[in-house]
Design an enzyme around this catalytic site. Sequence first.
Site, PDB file in Angstrom:
ATOM      1  N   GLY A  46       0.847  -1.193   0.000  1.00 50.39           N
ATOM      2  CA  GLY A  46       0.000   0.000   0.000  1.00 50.39           C
ATOM      3  C   GLY A  46       0.878   1.236   0.000  1.00 50.39           C
ATOM      4  N   GLN A  51       2.809  10.051   1.896  1.00 51.70           N
ATOM      5  CA  GLN A  51       4.117   9.378   1.875  1.00 51.70           C
ATOM      6  C   GLN A  51       4.957   9.794   0.671  1.00 51.70           C
ATOM      7  OE1 GLN A  51       2.197   5.306   2.558  1.00 51.70           O
ATOM      8  NE2 GLN A  51       4.105   5.111   3.717  1.00 51.70           N
ATOM      9  N   CYS A  88       6.052  -0.033   7.696  1.00 48.78           N
ATOM     10  CA  CYS A  88       5.636   1.177   6.985  1.00 48.78           C
ATOM     11  C   CYS A  88       6.780   1.618   6.087  1.00 48.78           C
ATOM     12  CB  CYS A  88       5.298   2.276   7.990  1.00 48.78           C
ATOM     13  SG  CYS A  88       4.744   3.806   7.213  1.00 48.78           S
ATOM     14  N   LEU A  89       6.454   1.935   4.833  1.00 51.38           N
ATOM     15  CA  LEU A  89       7.504   2.354   3.893  1.00 51.38           C
ATOM     16  C   LEU A  89       8.131   3.680   4.335  1.00 51.38           C
ATOM     17  CD1 LEU A  89       5.775   1.410   0.515  1.00 51.38           C
ATOM     18  CD2 LEU A  89       7.514   0.120   1.777  1.00 51.38           C
ATOM     19  N   HIS A 130      -4.430   0.856   7.568  1.00 54.49           N
ATOM     20  CA  HIS A 130      -3.105   1.510   7.640  1.00 54.49           C
ATOM     21  C   HIS A 130      -3.049   2.700   6.673  1.00 54.49           C
ATOM     22  CE1 HIS A 130       1.452   1.093   8.054  1.00 54.49           C
ATOM     23  NE2 HIS A 130       1.341   1.881   6.991  1.00 54.49           N
ATOM     24  N   GLU A 131      -3.552   2.494   5.453  1.00 57.08           N
ATOM     25  CA  GLU A 131      -3.481   3.574   4.444  1.00 57.08           C
ATOM     26  C   GLU A 131      -4.438   4.715   4.786  1.00 57.08           C
ATOM     27  OE1 GLU A 131      -0.985   3.439   2.711  1.00 57.08           O
ATOM     28  OE2 GLU A 131      -0.599   1.312   3.021  1.00 57.08           O
ATOM     29  N   HIS A 134      -2.925   6.897   7.292  1.00 54.09           N
ATOM     30  CA  HIS A 134      -1.967   7.858   6.708  1.00 54.09           C
ATOM     31  C   HIS A 134      -2.678   9.117   6.221  1.00 54.09           C
ATOM     32  CE1 HIS A 134       2.040   6.132   6.607  1.00 54.09           C
ATOM     33  NE2 HIS A 134       1.627   4.996   6.067  1.00 54.09           N
TER      34      HIS A 134
HETATM   35  O1  K1U Z   1       1.692   2.444   3.788  1.00 53.65           O
HETATM   36  C1  K1U Z   1       2.762   1.847   3.869  1.00 53.65           C
HETATM   37  O2  K1U Z   1       3.693   2.284   4.538  1.00 53.65           O
HETATM   38  C2  K1U Z   1       2.921   0.555   3.149  1.00 53.65           C
HETATM   39  C3  K1U Z   1       2.906  -0.630   4.100  1.00 53.65           C
HETATM   40  C4  K1U Z   1       1.493  -1.107   4.269  1.00 53.65           C
HETATM   41  C5  K1U Z   1       1.213  -2.167   5.275  1.00 53.65           C
HETATM   42  C6  K1U Z   1       2.152  -3.074   5.707  1.00 53.65           C
HETATM   43  C7  K1U Z   1       1.823  -4.059   6.630  1.00 53.65           C
HETATM   44  C8  K1U Z   1       0.568  -4.121   7.101  1.00 53.65           C
HETATM   45  C9  K1U Z   1      -0.365  -3.219   6.682  1.00 53.65           C
HETATM   46  C10 K1U Z   1      -0.037  -2.242   5.762  1.00 53.65           C
HETATM   47  C11 K1U Z   1       3.792  -1.700   3.501  1.00 53.65           C
HETATM   48  O3  K1U Z   1       3.511  -2.242   2.504  1.00 53.65           O
HETATM   49  S1  K1U Z   1       5.254  -2.040   4.297  1.00 53.65           S
HETATM   50  C12 K1U Z   1       5.814  -3.555   3.523  1.00 53.65           C
HETATM   51  C13 K1U Z   1       5.326  -4.664   4.359  1.00 53.65           C
HETATM   52  O4  K1U Z   1       5.462  -4.566   5.548  1.00 53.65           O
HETATM   53  C14 K1U Z   1       4.662  -5.852   3.827  1.00 53.65           C
HETATM   54  C15 K1U Z   1       4.872  -6.279   2.538  1.00 53.65           C
HETATM   55  C16 K1U Z   1       4.229  -7.436   2.097  1.00 53.65           C
HETATM   56  C17 K1U Z   1       3.378  -8.153   2.929  1.00 53.65           C
HETATM   57  C18 K1U Z   1       3.169  -7.712   4.222  1.00 53.65           C
HETATM   58  C19 K1U Z   1       3.824  -6.570   4.679  1.00 53.65           C
HETATM   59 ZN    ZN Z   2       2.746   3.275   6.226  1.00 56.79          ZN
END
Ligand code: K1U
Ligand code: ZN
Length: 185
Positions: A46, A51, A88-89, A130-131, A134
């Site tokens: 996401g 971001q 979180c990215l 989560h999104e 944000h």
């Molecule tokens: O918004 C963001 O920072 C993106 C974030 C979203 C997210 C991660 C984990 C749970 C809910 C929402 C990410 O994508 S971070 C990458 C990551 O943690 C992940 C990637 C693939 C599968 C699961 C987690």
């Molecule tokens: Zn995030």
Amino acid sequence: MSLLDIHLLGSPILRQETIVVPEVTDQLRRLIDDMFETMYAARGIGLAAPQVGRRERIAVVDVEGSVHALVNPEIVASEGTQRGEEGCLSIPEIYGDVDRAMRVVVRALDRNGARFEVEGTELLARCFQHEIDHLHGRLFIDYLSVLKKRAAQAKWEKLREGDRSLTRRVVPRAVAEHHSRDEEL
Ligand code: K1U
Ligand code: ZN
């Protein structure tokens, strides 16, 4: 399409409320395309507009092939609870367990400005929450206990080691994979 820089914890835009999108224009469709490209390059599931330094209420999601561009999203129903790990990215290498609803229904506009509703459970529901957080200036670390939040902040400061930049550049996937092969040799 372009890769966008990702704002990091400490960048004020991550704490600001976003602005409702009055109309989905061609310019915003280009932003959505760039957000998808950036999310895939960063290996995320996401990404929300703040971001990438933007104030529009827009997020993109791809959880196991369930792909959504969300303009002005809101959660209109939720039920159950789940506890699970989030990253979180904007706060790379920091993870924490967060309680979220197990199922949510999100109402939003799509990239053509048409209203739709989508249901998500488990990871998709977590990602929607989560999104949407944000888009209201909230980060997953806000849900950690005082002790866990302090530990996360200490780890973050150590990882940053005096680096004051508020954004990070995302490396295109092909280049990142090429370098990781070099490291294996
Ligand atoms: O918004 C963001 O920072 C993106 C974030 C979203 C997210 C991660 C984990 C749970 C809910 C929402 C990410 O994508 S971070 C990458 C990551 O943690 C992940 C990637 C693939 C599968 C699961 C987690
Ligand atoms: Zn995030």
